[in-house]
Design a protein around this motif. Sequence first.
Motif, PDB file in Angstrom:
ATOM      1  N   SER A  81      -8.467  15.043 -17.576  1.00 12.78           N
ATOM      2  CA  SER A  81      -7.341  14.146 -17.336  1.00 12.78           C
ATOM      3  C   SER A  81      -7.154  13.904 -15.843  1.00 12.78           C
ATOM      4  CB  SER A  81      -6.060  14.683 -17.976  1.00 12.78           C
ATOM      5  OG  SER A  81      -5.695  15.936 -17.430  1.00 12.78           O
ATOM      6  N   GLY A  82      -7.403  14.908 -15.012  1.00 12.32           N
ATOM      7  CA  GLY A  82      -7.300  14.724 -13.566  1.00 12.32           C
ATOM      8  C   GLY A  82      -8.306  13.720 -13.044  1.00 12.32           C
ATOM      9  N   ARG A  83      -9.546  13.830 -13.523  1.00 13.53           N
ATOM     10  CA  ARG A  83     -10.588  12.876 -13.102  1.00 13.53           C
ATOM     11  C   ARG A  83     -10.272  11.466 -13.587  1.00 13.53           C
ATOM     12  NH1 ARG A  83     -15.893  16.512 -14.419  1.00 13.53           N
ATOM     13  NH2 ARG A  83     -15.502  18.091 -12.806  1.00 13.53           N
ATOM     14  N   ALA A  84      -9.891  11.362 -14.863  1.00 16.69           N
ATOM     15  CA  ALA A  84      -9.573  10.047 -15.420  1.00 16.69           C
ATOM     16  C   ALA A  84      -8.389   9.420 -14.687  1.00 16.69           C
ATOM     17  CB  ALA A  84      -9.271  10.160 -16.914  1.00 16.69           C
ATOM     18  N   LEU A  85      -7.387  10.226 -14.395  1.00 14.29           N
ATOM     19  CA  LEU A  85      -6.221   9.737 -13.668  1.00 14.29           C
ATOM     20  C   LEU A  85      -6.607   9.287 -12.269  1.00 14.29           C
ATOM     21  CD1 LEU A  85      -3.165   9.343 -13.888  1.00 14.29           C
ATOM     22  CD2 LEU A  85      -2.870  11.678 -13.087  1.00 14.29           C
ATOM     23  N   ALA A  86      -7.445  10.053 -11.593  1.00 15.37           N
ATOM     24  CA  ALA A  86      -7.876   9.695 -10.240  1.00 15.37           C
ATOM     25  C   ALA A  86      -8.655   8.383 -10.235  1.00 15.37           C
ATOM     26  CB  ALA A  86      -8.714  10.820  -9.637  1.00 15.37           C
ATOM     27  N   VAL A  87      -9.588   8.241 -11.179  1.00 12.40           N
ATOM     28  CA  VAL A  87     -10.376   7.001 -11.250  1.00 12.40           C
ATOM     29  C   VAL A  87      -9.473   5.819 -11.599  1.00 12.40           C
ATOM     30  CG1 VAL A  87     -12.200   5.799 -12.527  1.00 12.40           C
ATOM     31  CG2 VAL A  87     -12.554   8.146 -11.759  1.00 12.40           C
ATOM     32  N   GLY A  88      -8.596   6.015 -12.568  1.00 11.16           N
ATOM     33  CA  GLY A  88      -7.673   4.940 -12.952  1.00 11.16           C
ATOM     34  C   GLY A  88      -6.766   4.521 -11.810  1.00 11.16           C
ATOM     35  N   MET A  89      -6.244   5.503 -11.076  1.00 12.44           N
ATOM     36  CA  MET A  89      -5.361   5.188  -9.948  1.00 12.44           C
ATOM     37  C   MET A  89      -6.137   4.488  -8.838  1.00 12.44           C
ATOM     38  SD  MET A  89      -2.959   8.621  -9.996  1.00 12.44           S
ATOM     39  CE  MET A  89      -2.768   8.601  -8.252  1.00 12.44           C
ATOM     40  N   LEU A  90      -7.365   4.925  -8.585  1.00 15.33           N
ATOM     41  CA  LEU A  90      -8.187   4.284  -7.558  1.00 15.33           C
ATOM     42  C   LEU A  90      -8.481   2.836  -7.933  1.00 15.33           C
ATOM     43  CD1 LEU A  90      -9.895   4.462  -4.962  1.00 15.33           C
ATOM     44  CD2 LEU A  90     -11.798   5.183  -6.419  1.00 15.33           C
ATOM     45  N   MET A  91      -8.909   2.603  -9.155  1.00 11.16           N
ATOM     46  CA  MET A  91      -9.223   1.241  -9.591  1.00 11.16           C
ATOM     47  C   MET A  91      -7.963   0.369  -9.620  1.00 11.16           C
ATOM     48  SD  MET A  91     -12.393   1.472  -9.723  1.00 11.16           S
ATOM     49  CE  MET A  91     -12.798  -0.134 -10.325  1.00 11.16           C
ATOM     50  N   GLY A  92      -6.861   0.926 -10.109  1.00 11.81           N
ATOM     51  CA  GLY A  92      -5.607   0.183 -10.115  1.00 11.81           C
ATOM     52  C   GLY A  92      -5.145  -0.143  -8.704  1.00 11.81           C
ATOM     53  N   GLY A  93      -5.306   0.810  -7.792  1.00 12.45           N
ATOM     54  CA  GLY A  93      -4.931   0.572  -6.395  1.00 12.45           C
ATOM     55  C   GLY A  93      -5.779  -0.508  -5.755  1.00 12.45           C
ATOM     56  N   ILE A  94      -7.079  -0.483  -6.026  1.00 13.03           N
ATOM     57  CA  ILE A  94      -7.966  -1.517  -5.483  1.00 13.03           C
ATOM     58  C   ILE A  94      -7.589  -2.888  -6.032  1.00 13.03           C
ATOM     59  CG2 ILE A  94     -10.350  -2.369  -5.536  1.00 13.03           C
ATOM     60  CD1 ILE A  94     -11.230   0.604  -5.351  1.00 13.03           C
ATOM     61  N   ALA A  95      -7.350  -2.960  -7.336  1.00 13.27           N
ATOM     62  CA  ALA A  95      -6.958  -4.239  -7.944  1.00 13.27           C
ATOM     63  C   ALA A  95      -5.630  -4.738  -7.377  1.00 13.27           C
ATOM     64  CB  ALA A  95      -6.864  -4.096  -9.461  1.00 13.27           C
ATOM     65  N   ALA A  96      -4.658  -3.838  -7.240  1.00 16.24           N
ATOM     66  CA  ALA A  96      -3.345  -4.231  -6.709  1.00 16.24           C
ATOM     67  C   ALA A  96      -3.455  -4.699  -5.260  1.00 16.24           C
ATOM     68  CB  ALA A  96      -2.368  -3.072  -6.820  1.00 16.24           C
ATOM     69  N   LEU A  97      -4.258  -4.008  -4.458  1.00 18.04           N
ATOM     70  CA  LEU A  97      -4.424  -4.435  -3.072  1.00 18.04           C
ATOM     71  C   LEU A  97      -5.168  -5.760  -2.976  1.00 18.04           C
ATOM     72  CD1 LEU A  97      -5.085  -1.083  -1.195  1.00 18.04           C
ATOM     73  CD2 LEU A  97      -3.069  -2.558  -1.048  1.00 18.04           C
ATOM     74  N   ALA A  98      -6.123  -5.995  -3.853  1.00 22.18           N
ATOM     75  CA  ALA A  98      -6.835  -7.275  -3.854  1.00 22.18           C
ATOM     76  C   ALA A  98      -5.881  -8.420  -4.177  1.00 22.18           C
ATOM     77  CB  ALA A  98      -7.995  -7.242  -4.853  1.00 22.18           C
ATOM     78  N   VAL A  99      -5.051  -8.228  -5.194  1.00 24.91           N
ATOM     79  CA  VAL A  99      -4.064  -9.252  -5.542  1.00 24.91           C
ATOM     80  C   VAL A  99      -3.077  -9.438  -4.393  1.00 24.91           C
ATOM     81  CG1 VAL A  99      -2.145  -9.799  -7.097  1.00 24.91           C
ATOM     82  CG2 VAL A  99      -4.292  -8.937  -8.023  1.00 24.91           C
ATOM     83  N   SER A 100      -2.669  -8.341  -3.756  1.00 23.04           N
ATOM     84  CA  SER A 100      -1.739  -8.414  -2.628  1.00 23.04           C
ATOM     85  C   SER A 100      -2.345  -9.196  -1.472  1.00 23.04           C
ATOM     86  CB  SER A 100      -1.368  -7.008  -2.150  1.00 23.04           C
ATOM     87  OG  SER A 100      -0.738  -6.299  -3.179  1.00 23.04           O
ATOM     88  N   LEU A 101      -3.627  -8.978  -1.216  1.00 24.27           N
ATOM     89  CA  LEU A 101      -4.296  -9.729  -0.146  1.00 24.27           C
ATOM     90  C   LEU A 101      -4.327 -11.217  -0.458  1.00 24.27           C
ATOM     91  CD1 LEU A 101      -7.248  -7.322   0.707  1.00 24.27           C
ATOM     92  CD2 LEU A 101      -5.354  -7.962   2.213  1.00 24.27           C
ATOM     93  N   ALA A 152       0.834  -1.213   0.000  1.00 24.58           N
ATOM     94  CA  ALA A 152       0.000   0.000   0.000  1.00 24.58           C
ATOM     95  C   ALA A 152       0.863   1.255   0.000  1.00 24.58           C
ATOM     96  CB  ALA A 152      -0.943  -0.010   1.201  1.00 24.58           C
ATOM     97  N   VAL A 153       1.948   1.241   0.761  1.00 22.62           N
ATOM     98  CA  VAL A 153       2.859   2.392   0.786  1.00 22.62           C
ATOM     99  C   VAL A 153       3.491   2.593  -0.592  1.00 22.62           C
ATOM    100  CG1 VAL A 153       5.050   3.247   1.742  1.00 22.62           C
ATOM    101  CG2 VAL A 153       3.305   2.297   3.268  1.00 22.62           C
ATOM    102  N   VAL A 154       3.886   1.501  -1.238  1.00 28.87           N
ATOM    103  CA  VAL A 154       4.450   1.594  -2.585  1.00 28.87           C
ATOM    104  C   VAL A 154       3.407   2.153  -3.551  1.00 28.87           C
ATOM    105  CG1 VAL A 154       5.319   0.239  -4.543  1.00 28.87           C
ATOM    106  CG2 VAL A 154       6.171  -0.206  -2.231  1.00 28.87           C
ATOM    107  N   LEU A 155       2.160   1.689  -3.437  1.00 28.36           N
ATOM    108  CA  LEU A 155       1.094   2.196  -4.304  1.00 28.36           C
ATOM    109  C   LEU A 155       0.851   3.686  -4.102  1.00 28.36           C
ATOM    110  CD1 LEU A 155      -1.495  -0.716  -4.143  1.00 28.36           C
ATOM    111  CD2 LEU A 155      -0.227   0.068  -6.151  1.00 28.36           C
ATOM    112  N   VAL A 156       0.873   4.129  -2.862  1.00 28.79           N
ATOM    113  CA  VAL A 156       0.672   5.554  -2.579  1.00 28.79           C
ATOM    114  C   VAL A 156       1.826   6.366  -3.183  1.00 28.79           C
ATOM    115  CG1 VAL A 156       0.622   7.303  -0.745  1.00 28.79           C
ATOM    116  CG2 VAL A 156      -0.786   5.245  -0.554  1.00 28.79           C
ATOM    117  N   ALA A 157       3.046   5.888  -3.003  1.00 24.45           N
ATOM    118  CA  ALA A 157       4.199   6.596  -3.579  1.00 24.45           C
ATOM    119  C   ALA A 157       4.097   6.646  -5.099  1.00 24.45           C
ATOM    120  CB  ALA A 157       5.498   5.917  -3.158  1.00 24.45           C
TER     121      ALA A 157
END
Length: 131
Positions: A64-84, A15-20
Amino acid sequence: MSRAGLSLRLVVAIAVVLVAAGVTTWLVAGVVGPGIFHDHLLDGGARTGEEAVAHAELAFEEASGRALAVGMLMGGIAALAVSLLIARRLRASLRHLARAAGDIAGGSLQARVPDPRMGGEFEELASSFNQ
């Protein structure tokens, strides 16, 4: 007070890596994207002082800010799910090993660790333990 388990620490580290990565991506996109878009507008024949150019640049930044935010949120959720999932498999493999070690410590030399199917190092550990 007990220390957090390995799986929790692994997920927190990811999660820390994802935030960075997210902060870095956001900053770079915010610095680089608008300038590139502005240059494209000028290359297309737009003039800097035009109201339409200012509106287009604002629209680009917001979209682009909205698209980036949504993409980062979805990517973060997917990455954390795989990490779990990975952390749960890792924890299960280590629990099998700990249980078998406890059985051997209790005198049961028949204890075995199942093949963890998590890569060479874990398979080697299970095999060595079982021997």
